[in-house]
Design an enzyme around this catalytic site. Structure first.
Site, PDB file in Angstrom:
ATOM      1  N   SER A  26       0.847  -1.196   0.000  1.00  0.00           N
ATOM      2  CA  SER A  26       0.000   0.000   0.000  1.00  0.00           C
ATOM      3  C   SER A  26       0.880   1.243   0.000  1.00  0.00           C
ATOM      4  O   SER A  26       2.105   1.166   0.211  1.00  0.00           O
ATOM      5  CB  SER A  26      -0.899  -0.001   1.237  1.00  0.00           C
ATOM      6  OG  SER A  26      -0.112   0.139   2.407  1.00  0.00           O
ATOM      7  N   ASN A  45      -2.312   7.880   9.371  1.00  0.00           N
ATOM      8  CA  ASN A  45      -2.766   8.029   7.989  1.00  0.00           C
ATOM      9  C   ASN A  45      -4.287   8.033   7.941  1.00  0.00           C
ATOM     10  O   ASN A  45      -4.929   7.038   8.266  1.00  0.00           O
ATOM     11  CB  ASN A  45      -2.205   6.887   7.134  1.00  0.00           C
ATOM     12  CG  ASN A  45      -2.439   7.093   5.653  1.00  0.00           C
ATOM     13  OD1 ASN A  45      -3.288   7.880   5.239  1.00  0.00           O
ATOM     14  ND2 ASN A  45      -1.675   6.385   4.841  1.00  0.00           N
ATOM     15  N   GLY A  94      -2.161  12.547   4.467  1.00  0.00           N
ATOM     16  CA  GLY A  94      -3.469  12.796   3.866  1.00  0.00           C
ATOM     17  C   GLY A  94      -3.715  11.986   2.604  1.00  0.00           C
ATOM     18  O   GLY A  94      -2.932  11.109   2.226  1.00  0.00           O
ATOM     19  N   HIS A 140       9.308  20.735  20.124  1.00  0.00           N
ATOM     20  CA  HIS A 140      10.359  21.744  19.941  1.00  0.00           C
ATOM     21  C   HIS A 140      11.511  21.577  20.926  1.00  0.00           C
ATOM     22  O   HIS A 140      12.567  22.167  20.750  1.00  0.00           O
ATOM     23  CB  HIS A 140       9.765  23.152  20.059  1.00  0.00           C
ATOM     24  CG  HIS A 140      10.383  24.135  19.104  1.00  0.00           C
ATOM     25  ND1 HIS A 140      11.733  24.195  18.866  1.00  0.00           N
ATOM     26  CD2 HIS A 140       9.814  25.084  18.317  1.00  0.00           C
ATOM     27  CE1 HIS A 140      11.983  25.147  17.982  1.00  0.00           C
ATOM     28  NE2 HIS A 140      10.837  25.697  17.622  1.00  0.00           N
ATOM     29  N   ASP A 192      14.318  21.030  16.316  1.00  0.00           N
ATOM     30  CA  ASP A 192      14.203  22.420  15.869  1.00  0.00           C
ATOM     31  C   ASP A 192      13.559  22.469  14.488  1.00  0.00           C
ATOM     32  O   ASP A 192      13.532  21.453  13.761  1.00  0.00           O
ATOM     33  CB  ASP A 192      15.583  23.076  15.821  1.00  0.00           C
ATOM     34  CG  ASP A 192      16.216  23.180  17.212  1.00  0.00           C
ATOM     35  OD1 ASP A 192      15.448  23.346  18.183  1.00  0.00           O
ATOM     36  OD2 ASP A 192      17.440  23.077  17.318  1.00  0.00           O
TER      37      ASP A 192
END
Length: 538
Positions: free
Chosen positions: A367, A459, A483, A510, A514
């Site tokens: 897939s 997904n 998507g 974060h 970075d």
């Protein structure tokens, strides 16, 4: 006041554990939820988290050492606190020294236990609610596979128990007759509460059950609160109506669908939604003939409950242990990890052509999701900071790649893990993802199949979603949202042509990743996705 931490029981068959590594050292500050150590059980190496805050004052088992369950593992308390009395005394003394009240309760409890043991008839074994996951505090009986009076052999499956992570089969370690069941299907109770009693046929165990209830009744009451069922009175007649229609679906109060293994396999092969099938087996269990006789028209006819015009109506669904755990973990991730998001759009023309060619090989089918898992695995090897974990005093850059693949299940979301994904071929990844997803939907995943991910992929493209953002699956540092592939006008060589693109969103922590680091990872990923043949030579 110092808290004693003992070697935990991290699996149903665990008798001893080995400390694979300590993630905290003596003198370090410890917050509730911090990972203290990695402990190797008889099934897997698992992270063990702290349930107390303070300073790590003592380590009782060094890395590489093995000890029995309940052996002193560590002591957490206030910095500089004197713990000599804890080290000189036994574990039982340490625990009872915490407070005078605790000492009294422990004494009372031990008196009851000793009385119970004295009255325990010969050959009778008390089975308690097992701790089937490292974070499990209570369990729910999803289904009993044995009835009172049934003969039980060592290794037989007694019940299916829902933990905070999955529904797992619990096997008997004794042979005999099932004399007593302490929890009905759908009931919840704390770990170590009375679950069942096994012994010689015809033995009277009413006193055993009664004495155990005295010792553990308080925890049991906490674990199975039901006052909400009486709330709002106006809704009571509607709930009676709802119960009349319930037999259409063979589920327990926890929402679990009961079906035979063969029926589940047939349903998966045929793409049948088990929640729409009416079971004809014992207690409404779905069996082979129900899947064989199921037709799409029957599925289409199964619509929402009829409600008269202008009448308010609702159904209450108790939160399962899995749903509670998901809520707790995602809230913790969202409000502790500073998320930021990087959005990209990839050209999928070459990927589409590659998949067609690859699947032309006999007995081969991959897939787009399998291709994305492989591409991410290869990209993560080049960007270990994205494949990292955050701890208060350090970052752990993982050199191995274990990719979690989010799978939607009726109770929420599970994340089975494809281990060493970078070392596997596309076909191997496809087979692994299919097998793990099937186990997830049937709630048959083992703990070792859900732990250890270093990166996660979610997904929703198959549901027609073009783009979305996800919450990081801690302790990972990033999660990729994938998507749908969309046919749209694109500009190539100065000309507007029809193309196929896919949008992805990388959510990053974060503290470890970075912006530039995340962007570089996506550039590498783009190279693999837009030129998939490069994955075959990497």
């Amino acid at each position: 006041m110092a808290e004693v931490i003992n070697m935990p029981r991290l699996s149903d068959t665990m008798e001893e554990g080995t400390v694979a590594s300590w993630l905290k050292k003596v003198g370090d500050k410890v917050e509730e939820g911090d990972i203290l150590a990695e402990i190797e059980t008889d099934k897997a190496t698992m992270e063990f988290e702290a349930f107390n805050e303070g300073t790590l004052l003592h380590i009782g088992i060094q890395e590489g050492e093995t000890a029995k369950v309940d052996t002193l593992l560590a002591i957490i308390g206030e910095e500089g606190e004197d713990i000599s009395s804890y080290l000189n005394g036994s574990t039982e003394v340490e625990k009872s020294d915490d407070t005078p009240e605790a000492s009294e309760e422990a004494k009372d409890s031990s008196d009851v236990d000793s009385d119970s043991k004295e009255e325990l008839p010969e050959g009778v074994i008390v089975v308690t609610m097992p701790r089937l996951s490292d974070t499990m505090e209570e369990g729910t009986v999803a289904a009993w596979l044995k009835n009172v009076g049934d003969e039980v052999e060592e290794g037989d499956i007694l019940a299916e128990i829902e933990t905070d992570k999955a529904t797992m089969e619990f096997e008997s370690f004794q042979s005999g007759t099932l004399l007593y069941i302490g929890l009905n299907e759908g009931d919840s109770a704390k770990v170590d509460s009375l679950l069942a009693i096994i012994g010689p046929k015809g033995t009277d165990v009413s006193n055993v059950a009664k004495n155990f209830t005295v010792a553990g009744g308080e925890a049991k009451k906490e674990a199975a609160p039901e006052p909400k069922k009486e709330a709002p009175k106006a809704a009571e007649p509607k709930k009676v109506e709802a119960k009349k229609e319930t037999p259409k679906v063979s589920t327990s109060t926890s929402g679990r669908i009961f079906a035979s293994p063969l029926a589940k396999k047939m349903a998966e092969e045929k793409g049948v939604n088990l929640s729409q099938v009416k079971g004809s087996g014992e207690n409404g269990r779905i069996v082979k003939k129900d899947i064989e006789n199921f037709t799409p028209s029957a599925q289409g006819a199964s619509v929402g409950k009829f409600v008269p015009t202008g009448q308010e109506d609702f159904d209450e669904v108790p939160n399962s242990n899995m749903r509670k755990a998901i809520a707790k973990n995602l809230a913790k991730s969202k409000f502790t990890a500073p998320h930021y998001y990087l959005n990209v759009e990839f050209d999928m023309e070459n990927a589409i052509a590659f998949r067609v060619q690859y699947n032309s090989i006999p007995d081969t089918k991959i897939s787009y999701n399998d291709m994305i898992v492989k591409a991410c695995a290869l990209a993560l090897k080049q960007h270990p900071q994205v494949n990292s974990q955050w701890f208060d005093d350090r970052m752990q850059l993982n050199n191995h790649v274990h990719i979690g693949v989010a799978v939607a299940v009726p109770d929420g979301l599970l994340v089975p893990v494809v281990k060493f994904a970078n070392e596997q071929s596309l076909t191997q990844i496809g087979a692994a993802v299919k097998e793990l997803a099937g186990k997830a939907r049937n709630k048959k995943l083992g703990l070792d199949e859900m732990e250890g991910s270093t990166f996660t992929i979610s997904n929703l493209g198959m549901f027609g979603i073009d783009s979305f953002t996800s919450i990081i699956n801690q302790p990972n540092s990033a999660i990729l949202s994938v998507g749908n592939i969309v046919e749209k006008p694109v500009v190539k060589g100065g000309q507007i042509v029809v193309g196929n693109t896919m949008q992805l969103c990388l959510a990053c922590d974060h503290r470890t990743v970075d912006g530039a680091t995340g962007a570089q990872f996506l550039q590498t990923l783009k190279g693999y996705i837009e030129n998939p043949v490069t994955m075959l030579v990497s």
